[in-house]
Write an enzyme that holds these catalytic residues in place. Structure first.
Site, mmCIF file in Angstrom:
data_model
loop_
_atom_site.group_PDB
_atom_site.id
_atom_site.type_symbol
_atom_site.label_atom_id
_atom_site.label_comp_id
_atom_site.label_asym_id
_atom_site.label_seq_id
_atom_site.Cartn_x
_atom_site.Cartn_y
_atom_site.Cartn_z
ATOM 1 N N LYS A 81 0.725 -0.808 0.251
ATOM 2 C CA LYS A 81 0.248 0.054 -0.128
ATOM 3 C C LYS A 81 0.800 1.578 -0.332
ATOM 4 C CE LYS A 81 -3.811 1.666 2.800
ATOM 5 N NZ LYS A 81 -4.530 1.469 4.096
ATOM 6 N N SER A 156 -9.552 1.947 3.679
ATOM 7 C CA SER A 156 -7.609 2.287 2.765
ATOM 8 C C SER A 156 -7.638 1.449 2.322
ATOM 9 C CB SER A 156 -7.243 3.454 3.872
ATOM 10 O OG SER A 156 -6.617 3.205 3.979
ATOM 11 N N SER A 180 -9.969 0.310 7.792
ATOM 12 C CA SER A 180 -9.202 0.477 6.243
ATOM 13 C C SER A 180 -9.345 -1.094 5.934
ATOM 14 C CB SER A 180 -7.569 1.339 6.995
ATOM 15 O OG SER A 180 -7.871 2.572 6.819
#
Length: 186
Positions: A81, A156, A180
């Site tokens: 990420k 996220s 997330s």
């Protein structure tokens, strides 16, 4: 099917690479081809690391041929990420202002994965500051749900979820404070 190594799970890949049944290079090339095929529909992987990944795979294959010990994630393709540090990469966290800030070293998470011979194939999208339940930002754009553009992949870690769901890497790094990982999981 060795032609579709992108479909293999992390445990199967690591075992087969370690036991010389397949090469790490073949695994990485299969995953890169898969990304090139499917990612334009998703915008999940926003930084491609093809050359570095193939080089690391070749080095790992050489290490195995020479009988050296390898990590438990030998040859496993992973995505990271874009909100944690990968050495010599921007950690943008979806922010245009962070584009030119380059990490001097890997975060502990990345370092631990690399120490176990996982191979980073790309960086996944996140909302600005990783602070929304959907994955969209002005720098990288919107990440789509693999099953419907009317749905979000969550946030996220939506880029991570969409990438691993569609076979771009066997493992996708995600992190969570307020949902997330939980939102993309359901």
């Amino acid at each position: 099917n060795k032609k579709e190594l992108w479909k293999w799970g992390a445990v199967k890949i690591a075992k087969a690479v370690s036991n010389k049944k397949i090469t790490a290079e073949d695994v990485i090339i299969s995953n890169i081809k898969r990304r090139k095929e499917i990612n334009p529909l998703l915008n999940a992987v926003v930084i491609e690391m093809d050359q570095q990944a193939i080089k690391k795979a070749k080095n790992l294959d050489e290490k195995i041929r020479n009988g050296k010990k390898v990590g438990i994630l030998a040859g496993v393709p992973i995505t990271i990420k874009e909100n944690i540090d990968v050495k010599n990469q921007s950690t943008t966290n979806g922010m245009k202002n962070f584009l030119n800030i380059v990490a001097k070293k890997n975060s502990p998470v990345v370092e631990n994965l690399l120490n176990q011979d996982a191979i980073i194939i790309g960086r996944t999208n996140t909302p600005e500051i990783s602070y929304r339940w959907f994955t969209d930002n002005p720098l990288r754009g919107l990440t789509y749900n693999p099953w419907s553009k009317k749905l979000t992949p969550g946030g996220s870690s939506g880029g991570a979820a969409a990438s691993v769901a569609m076979g771009i890497g066997a493992i996708a790094h995600g992190n969570d404070v307020g949902g997330s990982i939980r939102y993309p999981a359901y």
